[in-house]
Write a protein that holds these residues in place. Structure first.
Motif, mmCIF file in Angstrom:
data_model
loop_
_atom_site.group_PDB
_atom_site.id
_atom_site.type_symbol
_atom_site.label_atom_id
_atom_site.label_comp_id
_atom_site.label_asym_id
_atom_site.label_seq_id
_atom_site.Cartn_x
_atom_site.Cartn_y
_atom_site.Cartn_z
ATOM 1 N N ASP A 14 -36.801 54.943 -28.377
ATOM 2 C CA ASP A 14 -37.708 55.838 -27.662
ATOM 3 C C ASP A 14 -38.190 55.174 -26.375
ATOM 4 O O ASP A 14 -38.259 53.951 -26.266
ATOM 5 N N GLY A 15 -38.531 55.993 -25.418
ATOM 6 C CA GLY A 15 -39.194 55.489 -24.215
ATOM 7 C C GLY A 15 -38.292 54.763 -23.259
ATOM 8 O O GLY A 15 -38.758 53.980 -22.430
ATOM 9 N N ARG A 16 -36.982 54.980 -23.364
ATOM 10 C CA ARG A 16 -36.059 54.369 -22.407
ATOM 11 C C ARG A 16 -35.154 55.450 -21.816
ATOM 12 O O ARG A 16 -34.827 56.415 -22.492
ATOM 13 N N PRO A 17 -34.735 55.273 -20.552
ATOM 14 C CA PRO A 17 -33.775 56.214 -19.981
ATOM 15 C C PRO A 17 -32.405 55.999 -20.614
ATOM 16 O O PRO A 17 -32.069 54.878 -21.009
ATOM 17 N N LEU A 18 -31.629 57.070 -20.734
ATOM 18 C CA LEU A 18 -30.273 56.945 -21.274
ATOM 19 C C LEU A 18 -29.304 56.731 -20.118
ATOM 20 O O LEU A 18 -29.039 57.650 -19.337
ATOM 21 N N MET A 19 -28.797 55.504 -20.000
ATOM 22 C CA MET A 19 -27.802 55.167 -18.973
ATOM 23 C C MET A 19 -26.439 55.084 -19.631
ATOM 24 O O MET A 19 -26.260 54.356 -20.624
ATOM 25 N N LEU A 20 -25.470 55.814 -19.082
ATOM 26 C CA LEU A 20 -24.128 55.800 -19.649
ATOM 27 C C LEU A 20 -23.114 55.974 -18.521
ATOM 28 O O LEU A 20 -23.206 56.951 -17.754
ATOM 29 N N GLY A 21 -22.224 55.046 -18.396
ATOM 30 C CA GLY A 21 -21.237 55.122 -17.323
ATOM 31 C C GLY A 21 -21.876 55.046 -15.944
ATOM 32 O O GLY A 21 -21.348 55.582 -14.984
ATOM 33 N N GLY A 22 -23.035 54.372 -15.862
ATOM 34 C CA GLY A 22 -23.715 54.226 -14.585
ATOM 35 C C GLY A 22 -24.493 55.454 -14.170
ATOM 36 O O GLY A 22 -24.973 55.544 -13.034
ATOM 37 N N GLY A 30 -33.293 56.755 -25.061
ATOM 38 C CA GLY A 30 -32.323 55.925 -24.359
ATOM 39 C C GLY A 30 -31.702 54.952 -25.329
ATOM 40 O O GLY A 30 -31.793 55.126 -26.546
ATOM 41 N N LEU A 31 -31.068 53.905 -24.797
ATOM 42 C CA LEU A 31 -30.441 52.903 -25.652
ATOM 43 C C LEU A 31 -31.189 51.591 -25.533
ATOM 44 O O LEU A 31 -31.637 51.204 -24.451
ATOM 45 N N ALA A 32 -31.330 50.904 -26.670
ATOM 46 C CA ALA A 32 -32.051 49.633 -26.720
ATOM 47 C C ALA A 32 -31.125 48.498 -26.315
ATOM 48 O O ALA A 32 -29.945 48.497 -26.663
ATOM 49 N N LEU A 40 -21.144 52.081 -22.261
ATOM 50 C CA LEU A 40 -19.842 52.365 -21.651
ATOM 51 C C LEU A 40 -19.498 51.315 -20.598
ATOM 52 O O LEU A 40 -18.393 50.765 -20.596
ATOM 53 N N LEU A 41 -20.452 51.007 -19.719
ATOM 54 C CA LEU A 41 -20.158 49.981 -18.705
ATOM 55 C C LEU A 41 -19.921 48.631 -19.358
ATOM 56 O O LEU A 41 -19.088 47.847 -18.904
ATOM 57 N N HIS A 42 -20.644 48.331 -20.436
ATOM 58 C CA HIS A 42 -20.433 47.050 -21.121
ATOM 59 C C HIS A 42 -19.027 46.967 -21.717
ATOM 60 O O HIS A 42 -18.365 45.917 -21.651
ATOM 61 N N ALA A 43 -18.557 48.066 -22.293
ATOM 62 C CA ALA A 43 -17.204 48.065 -22.859
ATOM 63 C C ALA A 43 -16.154 47.937 -21.754
ATOM 64 O O ALA A 43 -15.128 47.283 -21.935
ATOM 65 N N ILE A 44 -16.434 48.548 -20.598
ATOM 66 C CA ILE A 44 -15.506 48.409 -19.464
ATOM 67 C C ILE A 44 -15.456 46.955 -19.004
ATOM 68 O O ILE A 44 -14.386 46.404 -18.733
ATOM 69 N N ILE A 45 -16.627 46.321 -18.906
ATOM 70 C CA ILE A 45 -16.669 44.905 -18.501
ATOM 71 C C ILE A 45 -15.849 44.055 -19.460
ATOM 72 O O ILE A 45 -15.041 43.215 -19.046
ATOM 73 N N ASP A 46 -16.017 44.265 -20.761
ATOM 74 C CA ASP A 46 -15.282 43.457 -21.729
ATOM 75 C C ASP A 46 -13.779 43.719 -21.645
ATOM 76 O O ASP A 46 -12.975 42.794 -21.810
ATOM 77 N N ALA A 47 -13.384 44.956 -21.390
ATOM 78 C CA ALA A 47 -11.958 45.262 -21.262
ATOM 79 C C ALA A 47 -11.369 44.568 -20.027
ATOM 80 O O ALA A 47 -10.276 43.995 -20.086
#
Ligand code: MG
Length: 155
Positions: A14-22, A30-32, A40-47
């Motif tokens: 709760d209380g966070r913006p949802l950022m996905l794919g920038g 949102g996501l903790a 999504l961006l984190h998975a792209i970085i790892d790939a």
């Protein structure tokens, strides 16, 4: 050619913006995470790092380093791809799947593709982003969080 895969997941909070794919996606939660938790961006970085055998996101941006607290994952992606480019590689194909029961992501796929292509300075046709549910199964199905899976090809 070199192939790389990345996977990431983050729990809703709760209380966070949802950022996905920038992209900021309108949603009640949102996501903790240590950064903005853009799975999504984190998975792209790892790939990308994986395809270039340059380690992983945790090695490049340690969560123990306060420098990366509340980091904008768009900056992390740019830095990671700079490292990949410096090693002589260039992204020619990226295919991503985001697993989320909700919110509905279809209306945001276009904006996410444009954001990722712009961050990596590649043609829009290089970047594929898909969204699916897990049909109510598992942590994504219970609406506890979001997962992202990415495959990239470097030349
Ligand atoms: Mg992450």
């Amino acid at each position: 050619m070199r192939i790389g895969q990345g996977i990431d997941s983050h729990a809703f909070a709760d209380g966070r913006p949802l950022m996905l794919g920038g992209v900021a996606i309108p949603y009640a939660r949102g996501l903790a995470g240590h950064s903005d938790a853009d799975a999504l961006l984190h998975a792209i970085i790892d790939a990308l790092l994986g395809a270039a055998a340059l380690g992983d996101i945790g090695g490049m941006f340690p969560s123990s380093d306060p420098q990366w607290a509340n980091a904008d994952s768009r900056d992390l992606l740019r830095k990671a791809y700079e490292r990949v480019r410096a090693a002589g590689h260039r992204l020619t194909s990226l295919d991503a799947t985001v697993v989320a029961q909700e919110p509905k992501l279809a209306p945001h796929i276009g904006a996410m593709r444009e954001a990722v292509a712009a961050l990596l300075n590649v043609d829009l046709g290089v970047v594929s982003i898909k969204a699916t549910t897990s049909d109510g199964l598992g942590f994504t199905g219970r609406g506890e969080g979001i997962a992202a899976l990415v495959v990239v090809l470097l030349e």
